[in-house]
Scaffold this motif. Structure first.
Motif, PDB file in Angstrom:
ATOM      1  N   THR A 211      15.819 -49.368  21.636  1.00 55.85           N
ATOM      2  CA  THR A 211      15.798 -50.645  22.357  1.00 55.85           C
ATOM      3  C   THR A 211      17.183 -50.975  22.925  1.00 55.85           C
ATOM      4  O   THR A 211      17.282 -51.492  24.039  1.00 55.85           O
ATOM      5  N   GLY A 212      18.251 -50.659  22.175  1.00 53.07           N
ATOM      6  CA  GLY A 212      19.594 -50.922  22.699  1.00 53.07           C
ATOM      7  C   GLY A 212      19.850 -50.142  23.983  1.00 53.07           C
ATOM      8  O   GLY A 212      20.375 -50.687  24.965  1.00 53.07           O
TER       9      GLY A 212
ATOM     10  N   MET B 169      23.457 -59.835  24.261  1.00 56.78           N
ATOM     11  CA  MET B 169      24.082 -58.586  23.802  1.00 56.78           C
ATOM     12  C   MET B 169      25.597 -58.735  23.728  1.00 56.78           C
ATOM     13  O   MET B 169      26.228 -58.335  22.750  1.00 56.78           O
TER      14      MET B 169
ATOM     15  N   GLU C 280      24.354 -61.208  19.626  1.00 60.40           N
ATOM     16  CA  GLU C 280      23.110 -61.826  19.150  1.00 60.40           C
ATOM     17  C   GLU C 280      21.938 -60.936  19.516  1.00 60.40           C
ATOM     18  O   GLU C 280      22.039 -60.098  20.410  1.00 60.40           O
TER      19      GLU C 280
HETATM   20  P1  AMP Z   1      22.000 -51.263  19.548  1.00 63.04           P
HETATM   21  O1  AMP Z   1      22.377 -50.283  20.610  1.00 63.04           O
HETATM   22  O2  AMP Z   1      20.758 -50.860  18.794  1.00 63.04           O
HETATM   23  O3  AMP Z   1      23.134 -51.603  18.647  1.00 63.04           O
HETATM   24  O4  AMP Z   1      21.614 -52.623  20.312  1.00 63.04           O
HETATM   25  C1  AMP Z   1      22.558 -53.287  21.105  1.00 63.04           C
HETATM   26  C2  AMP Z   1      22.125 -54.721  21.334  1.00 63.04           C
HETATM   27  O5  AMP Z   1      20.858 -54.752  22.006  1.00 63.04           O
HETATM   28  C3  AMP Z   1      21.913 -55.552  20.074  1.00 63.04           C
HETATM   29  O6  AMP Z   1      23.113 -56.077  19.550  1.00 63.04           O
HETATM   30  C4  AMP Z   1      20.982 -56.631  20.600  1.00 63.04           C
HETATM   31  O7  AMP Z   1      21.684 -57.586  21.381  1.00 63.04           O
HETATM   32  C5  AMP Z   1      20.081 -55.845  21.534  1.00 63.04           C
HETATM   33  N1  AMP Z   1      18.915 -55.303  20.797  1.00 63.04           N
HETATM   34  C6  AMP Z   1      18.629 -53.992  20.572  1.00 63.04           C
HETATM   35  N2  AMP Z   1      17.489 -53.881  19.866  1.00 63.04           N
HETATM   36  C7  AMP Z   1      17.045 -55.144  19.632  1.00 63.04           C
HETATM   37  C8  AMP Z   1      15.929 -55.692  18.939  1.00 63.04           C
HETATM   38  N3  AMP Z   1      15.029 -54.910  18.323  1.00 63.04           N
HETATM   39  N4  AMP Z   1      15.805 -57.043  18.921  1.00 63.04           N
HETATM   40  C9  AMP Z   1      16.687 -57.834  19.542  1.00 63.04           C
HETATM   41  N5  AMP Z   1      17.780 -57.394  20.187  1.00 63.04           N
HETATM   42  C10 AMP Z   1      17.953 -56.055  20.236  1.00 63.04           C
END
Ligand code: AMP
Length: 185
Positions: free
Chosen positions: A26-27, A48, A52
């Motif tokens: 998702t990120g 992001m 949050e």
């Molecule tokens: P990551 O790359 O997984 O660290 O995600 C980076 C950012 O994307 C997070 O800090 C959130 O702002 C957003 N994000 C990713 N996955 C999610 C999720 N399942 N729910 C909400 N925000 C998400």
């Protein structure tokens, strides 16, 4: 699952490659939307950059679309989803509707000092806008408050496997492959 810097993204793409399923991060999907300036990217960016979570409705809709793609029909590896109790419920509904179920949930376990060291290295190497010290601190806090409790939820369902995320990238991949066992072999 695992806190920021645990190695989820790195390991998810390696593991998915070995298992022949797509990694759904998702990120990464949010970052791609920010980079290409879509409506979703514009909606997500402020959250992001502040460390949050993006609101559940946006995140759930995005995952629902992604899992409906043909390449996910025979399995997938989720990286960074679900992260909230509401997302767990939504994922349960999506899977039930598709006649699927989670096989396993992996928690990557890494010392706090090591997390901080990895994130500061990533910050200088990749320049991710949410890897600054202040935002990292907030991301850790949000993880502890909203996501760490999900470990218990999946543990109670008998799905959780905890994997040591310390050490060399290859070693961790081997441990993960052992933990997921013969799934999709
Ligand atoms: P990551 O790359 O997984 O660290 O995600 C980076 C950012 O994307 C997070 O800090 C959130 O702002 C957003 N994000 C990713 N996955 C999610 C999720 N399942 N729910 C909400 N925000 C998400």
């Amino acid at each position: 699952m695992g806190p920021p810097g645990a190695g989820k993204g790195t390991q998810a793409s390696r593991l998915a490659g070995r298992m022949g399923v797509p990694a759904v991060s998702t990120g990464d999907i949010f970052r791609a939307n920010v980079a290409s300036g879509t409506d979703l990217g514009r909606a997500a960016q402020g959250y992001m950059d502040a460390g949050e979570y993006v609101p559940d409705e946006l995140t759930n809709a995005m995952v629902r679309d992604r899992l409906a793609q043909p390449d996910a029909a025979d399995g997938f590896l989720l990286d960074g989803y679900p992260r909230t109790t509401a997302q767990v419920g939504e994922l349960d509904d999506m899977l039930a509707a598709a006649g699927h179920a989670l096989d396993v949930v992996v928690e990557l376990v890494v010392d706090v000092e090591e997390l901080v060291a990895r994130l500061s290295q990533r910050s200088s190497e990749q320049g991710r806008s949410d890897d600054s010290e202040q935002v990292v601190r907030r991301r850790m806090q949000v993880y502890a408050e909203q996501t760490a409790p999900l470990v218990e939820v999946y543990s109670a369902r008998g799905l959780l496997r905890r994997v040591d995320g310390m050490g060399e990238v290859d070693e961790v991949t081997d441990r993960l492959l052992a933990a997921v066992g013969t799934l999709h072999a």
